[in-house]
Design an enzyme around this catalytic site. Structure first.
Site, PDB file in Angstrom:
ATOM      1  N   GLU A  92       0.831  -1.208   0.000  1.00  0.00           N
ATOM      2  CA  GLU A  92       0.000   0.000   0.000  1.00  0.00           C
ATOM      3  C   GLU A  92       0.866   1.257   0.000  1.00  0.00           C
ATOM      4  OE1 GLU A  92      -3.300   0.492  -0.251  1.00  0.00           O
ATOM      5  OE2 GLU A  92      -3.525  -1.654  -0.632  1.00  0.00           O
ATOM      6  N   LYS A  95       2.292   1.695  -3.428  1.00  0.00           N
ATOM      7  CA  LYS A  95       1.253   2.195  -4.328  1.00  0.00           C
ATOM      8  C   LYS A  95       1.070   3.697  -4.138  1.00  0.00           C
ATOM      9  CE  LYS A  95      -3.175   1.281  -3.551  1.00  0.00           C
ATOM     10  NZ  LYS A  95      -4.462   0.538  -3.475  1.00  0.00           N
ATOM     11  N   HIS A 147      -2.081  -6.805  10.705  1.00  0.00           N
ATOM     12  CA  HIS A 147      -2.684  -7.169   9.420  1.00  0.00           C
ATOM     13  C   HIS A 147      -1.840  -8.213   8.705  1.00  0.00           C
ATOM     14  CE1 HIS A 147      -3.963  -6.844   5.208  1.00  0.00           C
ATOM     15  NE2 HIS A 147      -5.118  -6.415   5.690  1.00  0.00           N
ATOM     16  N   GLU A 178      -2.906 -12.102   7.845  1.00  0.00           N
ATOM     17  CA  GLU A 178      -2.642 -12.556   6.482  1.00  0.00           C
ATOM     18  C   GLU A 178      -1.197 -12.972   6.235  1.00  0.00           C
ATOM     19  OE1 GLU A 178      -4.142  -9.768   3.673  1.00  0.00           O
ATOM     20  OE2 GLU A 178      -6.171  -9.771   4.493  1.00  0.00           O
ATOM     21  N   LEU A 205      -3.961   0.784  12.706  1.00  0.00           N
ATOM     22  CA  LEU A 205      -4.298   2.171  12.985  1.00  0.00           C
ATOM     23  C   LEU A 205      -5.756   2.318  13.378  1.00  0.00           C
ATOM     24  CD1 LEU A 205      -3.378   5.190  12.913  1.00  0.00           C
ATOM     25  CD2 LEU A 205      -4.396   5.259  10.624  1.00  0.00           C
ATOM     26  N   HIS A 210     -11.327  -6.265  10.528  1.00  0.00           N
ATOM     27  CA  HIS A 210     -10.447  -7.264  11.144  1.00  0.00           C
ATOM     28  C   HIS A 210     -10.595  -7.250  12.665  1.00  0.00           C
ATOM     29  CE1 HIS A 210      -8.515  -8.757   7.614  1.00  0.00           C
ATOM     30  NE2 HIS A 210      -7.976  -7.595   7.274  1.00  0.00           N
TER      31      HIS A 210
END
Length: 493
Positions: A92, A95, A147, A178, A205, A210
């Site tokens: 992320e 990106k 995460h 994950e 954050l 989740h």
């Protein structure tokens, strides 16, 4: 003074559809950015197209990175600081960087900050928070749900667990949804620890799907259900990391580091009342690290602050910039001079050189630095302040008498204020700063109001020839030096 280009901040998050968590985490963080960077607009952007579409269906438009940058450019922003709220430099984050790069030509300057877990120091700070400051009950394990990512930087999670082991903190366990380490790894470690109770909370954050479903949900397969099935007593704290001021302060720290990397920083450095041993370690470090020292100078080339600094720090190779302050009460003369000094320092700050402006005592107490700092900040330069020891604290230490005790109030008053006599009858200790020119008038008031035995006159504290005398003593002359402080401390009842 020439104004630096208009600057703005773009806070980029993955995003969340949970409105309360968004407000309490992302929103709170953006508010912290605005508070710490006054005058710089803060714009929000998300990177998740799914999350942005959900908000759009609710009638709220949240732009992606490129749209947010276009909006900033349209608003006249010429320099933009992009601060991600991501935890690690994974897919992320990459990106985000790629999307921003396309719009780099729209700005005079664009800089992208680091995610939360980027350096070893970042990891230590986060590990310390959860080990020593996160609230949990005695004998209860802390289980953190991250995460996780297939990106190589997923190793930060393993590194956090290593740090807790080094800290001999055997009750904190971290798994990810994950990637590795996962729930199976956490369960194995918990069983080996012998602990039977656990509190679950997200290492994310925001507290989104989740946290609410995969961690705290009642369905089969949630972390809570799995651990309860293994015989653990479990409770959940469904709060995102952004709800904790300690964590948000780390993001603010990253943004400040980003700003400092863009241009020179103006540091206001307190050098204390005179004794070089009263300089703080931070003050010495800043004086030695900054290539440029700004030295206030009054009539007669008085550079007392520089002489104090020379005794505590190595000034070899420093560029010394003398800043002259006229002894005037004319507001326009003073404002013009502050503008002139800020312009002097801007010549170095524009070249990326850090400047330390030296100030007697503590910089937050009647210091002219605040006026110059305001001008520099308005021109777009970062300003930081280093606290110091004020003269009245040194006086109290040397005379062995505390300034206040119990519930006594403390007032710090400039002796030159027009309504001085209205403050003196009030309860508590009064510290009268810069009292030299008003000494005769003040002593007369003290005598007339029976306070002369409660007052101490201190001249040139910390300097050669320092003197401390009671106001009742004959040695307390009618005139004294500019650096004269009177402390009126009535004996407590």
């Amino acid at each position: 003074m020439e104004k630096i280009r208009k600057r703005g901040i773009l806070a980029v998050s993955f995003g969340t559809s949970y409105e309360d968590s968004c407000r309490q985490t992302i929103g709170a963080l953006e508010e912290d950015f605005a508070e710490n960077f006054p005058g710089m607009p803060v714009k929000r952007a998300f990177t998740s197209s799914v999350i942005m579409r959900i908000w759009e269906e609710r009638g709220i438009h949240i732009p992606d990175v490129q749209d947010a940058l276009r909006e900033l450019a349209a608003d006249g922003i010429e320099e933009v600081l992009i601060q991600p709220t991501h935890l690690l430099a994974g897919e992320e984050y990459e990106k985000l960087c790629a999307q921003a790069e396309v719009l780099r030509g729209s700005f005079r300057r664009m800089d992208i900050g680091a995610p939360l877990l980027h350096t070893e120091e970042d990891l230590h700070r986060v590990a310390d928070f959860y080990a020593n400051h996160f609230p949990r009950e005695e004998g209860e394990a802390l289980v953190l749900m991250g995460h996780g990512s297939q990106h190589e930087n997923n190793v930060v999670y393993t590194r956090l667990q290593e740090l807790w082991a080094q800290m001999e903190c055997g009750d904190v366990f971290l798994g990810t949804v994950e990637a590795k380490p996962d729930l199976e790894d956490v369960t194995s470690q918990l069983e080996k620890s012998g602990l039977k109770r656990a509190v679950l909370t997200p290492l994310m954050l925001v507290a989104g799907d989740h946290a609410h479903t995969d961690m705290a949900g009642a369905q089969e397969g949630s972390w809570k259900s799995v651990l309860e099935g293994k015989g653990f007593e479990v409770r959940c704290i469904v709060k995102g990391m952004g709800e904790y001021p300690e964590i948000r302060s780390l993001y603010v720290r990253h943004l400040k580091q980003l700003e400092e990397a863009c241009r020179g920083v103006l540091y206001g450095v307190s050098v204390g009342p005179g004794d070089p041993e009263l300089l703080t370690l931070k003050a010495v470090r800043l004086i030695q690290e900054c290539p440029v020292l700004a030295v206030p100078r009054t009539k007669g080339e008085n550079t007392l602050a520089l002489s104090i600094a020379r005794q505590a720090a190595d000034l070899t190779g420093k560029q010394i910039v003398y800043t002259d302050f006229p002894m005037s009460r004319d507001r326009q003369v003073l404002e013009d001079n502050y503008e002139k000094i800020a312009g002097q320092l801007a010549a170095y700050l524009k070249d990326g050189l850090n400047v330390a402006m030296l100030n007697i005592g503590d910089i937050s107490i009647y210091s002219t630095f605040s006026y110059v700092a305001r001008k520099a900040a308005q021109a777009g330069f970062p300003v930081r302040v280093c606290a110091g020891v004020p003269s009245f604290c040194d006086i109290a230490a040397k005379t062995g008498k505390p300034l206040v005790s119990g519930t006594q109030p403390l007032m710090v008053i400039p002796a030159g204020c027009g309504d001085l006599e209205s403050y003196l009858p009030l309860k508590g200790t009064k510290v009268l700063m810069k009292s030299g020119g008003k000494l005769g008038k003040i002593r007369k008031y003290l005598h007339e109001n029976g306070l002369v035995n409660d007052a101490l006159i201190a001249s040139d504290c910390g300097l050669p020839g320092e003197r401390f005398v009671q106001a009742s003593a004959a040695a307390a002359e009618e005139k004294s030096s500019y650096f004269t402080t009177i402390i009126i401390r009535p004996e407590p009842n």
